[in-house]
Design a protein around this motif. Structure first.
Motif, PDB file in Angstrom:
ATOM      1  N   VAL A 106       0.875  -1.160   0.000  1.00  0.00           N
ATOM      2  CA  VAL A 106       0.000   0.000   0.000  1.00  0.00           C
ATOM      3  C   VAL A 106       0.917   1.215   0.000  1.00  0.00           C
ATOM      4  CG1 VAL A 106      -1.741   1.267   1.299  1.00  0.00           C
ATOM      5  CG2 VAL A 106      -1.807  -1.241   1.252  1.00  0.00           C
ATOM      6  N   LYS A 107       0.770   2.070  -0.993  1.00  0.00           N
ATOM      7  CA  LYS A 107       1.640   3.247  -1.101  1.00  0.00           C
ATOM      8  C   LYS A 107       1.503   4.112   0.150  1.00  0.00           C
ATOM      9  CE  LYS A 107       3.761   2.767  -4.958  1.00  0.00           C
ATOM     10  NZ  LYS A 107       5.128   2.317  -4.913  1.00  0.00           N
ATOM     11  N   GLY A 108       2.649   4.525   0.670  1.00  0.00           N
ATOM     12  CA  GLY A 108       2.670   5.389   1.837  1.00  0.00           C
ATOM     13  C   GLY A 108       2.596   4.651   3.160  1.00  0.00           C
ATOM     14  N   ASP A 109       2.548   3.320   3.121  1.00  0.00           N
ATOM     15  CA  ASP A 109       2.453   2.520   4.341  1.00  0.00           C
ATOM     16  C   ASP A 109       3.796   1.863   4.630  1.00  0.00           C
ATOM     17  OD1 ASP A 109       1.082   1.231   6.517  1.00  0.00           O
ATOM     18  OD2 ASP A 109       1.127  -0.609   5.328  1.00  0.00           O
ATOM     19  N   GLU A 110       4.249   1.955   5.854  1.00  0.00           N
ATOM     20  CA  GLU A 110       5.530   1.376   6.259  1.00  0.00           C
ATOM     21  C   GLU A 110       5.462  -0.148   6.320  1.00  0.00           C
ATOM     22  OE1 GLU A 110       9.351   0.595   7.819  1.00  0.00           O
ATOM     23  OE2 GLU A 110       8.572   2.312   6.743  1.00  0.00           O
ATOM     24  N   ILE A 111       6.429  -0.790   5.694  1.00  0.00           N
ATOM     25  CA  ILE A 111       6.633  -2.233   5.841  1.00  0.00           C
ATOM     26  C   ILE A 111       8.070  -2.394   6.330  1.00  0.00           C
ATOM     27  CG2 ILE A 111       6.737  -4.476   4.700  1.00  0.00           C
ATOM     28  CD1 ILE A 111       4.755  -3.375   2.627  1.00  0.00           C
ATOM     29  N   SER A 112       8.230  -2.762   7.593  1.00  0.00           N
ATOM     30  CA  SER A 112       9.562  -2.838   8.197  1.00  0.00           C
ATOM     31  C   SER A 112      10.226  -4.189   8.019  1.00  0.00           C
ATOM     32  CB  SER A 112       9.476  -2.508   9.690  1.00  0.00           C
ATOM     33  OG  SER A 112       9.004  -1.197   9.853  1.00  0.00           O
ATOM     34  N   ASP A 113       9.436  -5.228   7.864  1.00  0.00           N
ATOM     35  CA  ASP A 113       9.987  -6.579   7.756  1.00  0.00           C
ATOM     36  C   ASP A 113       9.435  -7.238   6.500  1.00  0.00           C
ATOM     37  OD1 ASP A 113      10.895  -9.157   8.002  1.00  0.00           O
ATOM     38  OD2 ASP A 113      10.170  -9.436  10.052  1.00  0.00           O
ATOM     39  N   ARG A 114      10.113  -7.038   5.390  1.00  0.00           N
ATOM     40  CA  ARG A 114       9.616  -7.540   4.104  1.00  0.00           C
ATOM     41  C   ARG A 114       9.708  -9.060   3.969  1.00  0.00           C
ATOM     42  NH1 ARG A 114       7.691  -4.065   0.386  1.00  0.00           N
ATOM     43  NH2 ARG A 114       8.056  -1.895   0.901  1.00  0.00           N
ATOM     44  N   LYS A 115      10.349  -9.714   4.912  1.00  0.00           N
ATOM     45  CA  LYS A 115      10.364 -11.177   4.883  1.00  0.00           C
ATOM     46  C   LYS A 115       8.965 -11.724   5.170  1.00  0.00           C
ATOM     47  CE  LYS A 115      12.580 -15.233   6.897  1.00  0.00           C
ATOM     48  NZ  LYS A 115      13.540 -15.738   7.874  1.00  0.00           N
ATOM     49  N   TYR A 116       8.217 -11.042   6.027  1.00  0.00           N
ATOM     50  CA  TYR A 116       6.908 -11.533   6.452  1.00  0.00           C
ATOM     51  C   TYR A 116       5.739 -10.642   6.041  1.00  0.00           C
ATOM     52  CZ  TYR A 116       9.737 -14.604   9.296  1.00  0.00           C
ATOM     53  OH  TYR A 116      10.653 -15.532   9.714  1.00  0.00           O
ATOM     54  N   HIS A 117       6.009  -9.479   5.507  1.00  0.00           N
ATOM     55  CA  HIS A 117       4.937  -8.542   5.154  1.00  0.00           C
ATOM     56  C   HIS A 117       5.209  -7.930   3.788  1.00  0.00           C
ATOM     57  CE1 HIS A 117       3.460  -8.842   9.233  1.00  0.00           C
ATOM     58  NE2 HIS A 117       4.685  -8.615   9.659  1.00  0.00           N
ATOM     59  N   GLY A 118       4.148  -7.542   3.124  1.00  0.00           N
ATOM     60  CA  GLY A 118       4.289  -6.955   1.808  1.00  0.00           C
ATOM     61  C   GLY A 118       4.623  -8.022   0.780  1.00  0.00           C
ATOM     62  N   GLY A 119       4.944  -7.595  -0.400  1.00  0.00           N
ATOM     63  CA  GLY A 119       5.218  -8.534  -1.481  1.00  0.00           C
ATOM     64  C   GLY A 119       3.933  -8.910  -2.193  1.00  0.00           C
ATOM     65  N   ILE A 120       4.068  -9.641  -3.250  1.00  0.00           N
ATOM     66  CA  ILE A 120       2.921  -9.943  -4.103  1.00  0.00           C
ATOM     67  C   ILE A 120       1.817 -10.683  -3.356  1.00  0.00           C
ATOM     68  CG2 ILE A 120       2.192 -11.301  -6.125  1.00  0.00           C
ATOM     69  CD1 ILE A 120       4.886 -10.444  -7.406  1.00  0.00           C
ATOM     70  N   GLN A 121       2.158 -11.683  -2.542  1.00  0.00           N
ATOM     71  CA  GLN A 121       1.137 -12.483  -1.865  1.00  0.00           C
ATOM     72  C   GLN A 121       0.514 -11.792  -0.656  1.00  0.00           C
ATOM     73  OE1 GLN A 121      -0.023 -15.510  -3.036  1.00  0.00           O
ATOM     74  NE2 GLN A 121       1.247 -14.989  -4.786  1.00  0.00           N
ATOM     75  N   GLN A 122       1.185 -10.761  -0.137  1.00  0.00           N
ATOM     76  CA  GLN A 122       0.708 -10.092   1.079  1.00  0.00           C
ATOM     77  C   GLN A 122       0.714  -8.568   0.903  1.00  0.00           C
ATOM     78  OE1 GLN A 122       2.030 -12.780   4.675  1.00  0.00           O
ATOM     79  NE2 GLN A 122       3.727 -12.157   3.639  1.00  0.00           N
ATOM     80  N   ALA A 123       0.239  -8.120  -0.225  1.00  0.00           N
ATOM     81  CA  ALA A 123       0.296  -6.687  -0.529  1.00  0.00           C
ATOM     82  C   ALA A 123      -0.644  -5.866   0.345  1.00  0.00           C
ATOM     83  CB  ALA A 123      -0.020  -6.454  -2.005  1.00  0.00           C
ATOM     84  N   VAL A 124      -1.808  -6.437   0.676  1.00  0.00           N
ATOM     85  CA  VAL A 124      -2.842  -5.715   1.419  1.00  0.00           C
ATOM     86  C   VAL A 124      -3.396  -6.640   2.497  1.00  0.00           C
ATOM     87  CG1 VAL A 124      -5.078  -4.543   1.251  1.00  0.00           C
ATOM     88  CG2 VAL A 124      -3.480  -4.453  -0.668  1.00  0.00           C
ATOM     89  N   TYR A 125      -3.576  -6.090   3.700  1.00  0.00           N
ATOM     90  CA  TYR A 125      -4.137  -6.868   4.801  1.00  0.00           C
ATOM     91  C   TYR A 125      -5.472  -6.264   5.215  1.00  0.00           C
ATOM     92  CZ  TYR A 125      -4.587  -8.956   9.464  1.00  0.00           C
ATOM     93  OH  TYR A 125      -5.050  -9.623  10.577  1.00  0.00           O
ATOM     94  N   ALA A 126      -6.501  -7.123   5.305  1.00  0.00           N
ATOM     95  CA  ALA A 126      -7.844  -6.684   5.710  1.00  0.00           C
ATOM     96  C   ALA A 126      -8.255  -7.422   6.981  1.00  0.00           C
ATOM     97  CB  ALA A 126      -8.844  -6.965   4.595  1.00  0.00           C
ATOM     98  N   TYR A 127      -8.938  -6.700   7.868  1.00  0.00           N
ATOM     99  CA  TYR A 127      -9.418  -7.274   9.126  1.00  0.00           C
ATOM    100  C   TYR A 127     -10.848  -6.793   9.354  1.00  0.00           C
ATOM    101  CZ  TYR A 127      -8.967  -9.331  13.766  1.00  0.00           C
ATOM    102  OH  TYR A 127      -9.131 -10.127  14.878  1.00  0.00           O
ATOM    103  N   SER A 128     -11.627  -7.621  10.029  1.00  0.00           N
ATOM    104  CA  SER A 128     -13.044  -7.337  10.202  1.00  0.00           C
ATOM    105  C   SER A 128     -13.341  -6.440  11.399  1.00  0.00           C
ATOM    106  CB  SER A 128     -13.824  -8.643  10.358  1.00  0.00           C
ATOM    107  OG  SER A 128     -15.201  -8.381  10.448  1.00  0.00           O
ATOM    108  N   LEU A 129     -14.164  -5.447  11.177  1.00  0.00           N
ATOM    109  CA  LEU A 129     -14.632  -4.570  12.249  1.00  0.00           C
ATOM    110  C   LEU A 129     -15.386  -5.369  13.311  1.00  0.00           C
ATOM    111  CD1 LEU A 129     -15.123  -1.726  13.410  1.00  0.00           C
ATOM    112  CD2 LEU A 129     -17.170  -1.615  11.988  1.00  0.00           C
ATOM    113  N   LYS A 130     -16.125  -6.386  12.899  1.00  0.00           N
ATOM    114  CA  LYS A 130     -16.933  -7.143  13.866  1.00  0.00           C
ATOM    115  C   LYS A 130     -16.055  -7.827  14.915  1.00  0.00           C
ATOM    116  CE  LYS A 130     -17.429 -11.503  11.370  1.00  0.00           C
ATOM    117  NZ  LYS A 130     -18.324 -12.461  10.790  1.00  0.00           N
ATOM    118  N   TYR A 131     -14.800  -8.102  14.607  1.00  0.00           N
ATOM    119  CA  TYR A 131     -13.906  -8.753  15.570  1.00  0.00           C
ATOM    120  C   TYR A 131     -13.455  -7.810  16.685  1.00  0.00           C
ATOM    121  CZ  TYR A 131     -13.566 -12.318  11.915  1.00  0.00           C
ATOM    122  OH  TYR A 131     -13.834 -13.265  10.964  1.00  0.00           O
TER     123      TYR A 131
END
Length: 186
Positions: free
Chosen positions: A41-66
């Motif tokens: 996501v442009k403008g969003d910090e990804i500090s550990d690219r081993k586990y975050h970001g990249g093609i398979q994990q470009a965007v993370y969504a979480y439910s408000l109901k939780y």
């Protein structure tokens, strides 16, 4: 499913148990549309690219109901959307009903469900309590990582319109159960 908050974070340095840690988990709502690119996501910090970001994990969504489940367990936190490090807070996203490969038109983008979130110590740091990590593992409320098939802007109010269904594939919740078995947590 509809976006109720778009969230981005800056690089933040915290000290936890005497160790300096760089993280991007401190995400906060923004009132502007956000651009979902192929690996981040442009403008969003990804500090550990081993586990975050990249093609398979470009965007993370979480439910408000939780949030309603977690708030009573951590009543002293300054609760706001983005607490789980999600880029998109969605009104009702259900990992038990979303399969790997399910594809959605959202705003200008096309997103494909890829992976579950496997929590790490940085979630504990954000919650100021490492208990959240184990508790998170013990639910199916893991959130969904998406691959960005078509880049573009998304904003609050944009709906997830499913354009492809892959019921032959495991659900995101099934992936979390597999990951727990691999880690010896089951």
């Amino acid at each position: 499913m509809k976006i109720v908050s778009t969230n981005i974070g800056e690089r933040k340095e915290v000290v936890w148990n005497g160790e300096k840690i760089i993280t991007g988990i401190y995400k906060y709502p923004t009132d502007k549309p956000i651009f979902l690119d192929l690996e981040e996501v442009k403008g969003d910090e990804i500090s550990d690219r081993k586990y975050h970001g990249g093609i398979q994990q470009a965007v993370y969504a979480y439910s408000l109901k939780y949030y309603d489940f977690w708030k009573p367990l951590y009543p002293n936190l300054d609760w706001q959307l983005g607490m789980f490090g999600e880029n998109l807070t969605v009104d009702d996203i259900d990992e038990t009903n979303i399969h790997v490969g399910d594809t959605f038109k959202v705003g200008e983008t096309i997103l494909e469900a890829t992976l579950q979130r496997s929590p790490c110590h940085k979630l504990g740091i954000r919650f100021k309590n490492m208990n959240i990590v184990k508790q998170f593992w013990n639910t199916t409320m893991c959130g969904v990582y998406f691959k960005v098939i078509k880049t573009g802007l998304v904003k609050v109010g944009d709906e997830f319109n499913q354009i492809k269904s892959c019921p032959e594939n495991p659900t995101i919740a099934n992936l979390l159960v597999r990951r727990k078995k691999e880690k010896g947590l089951l």
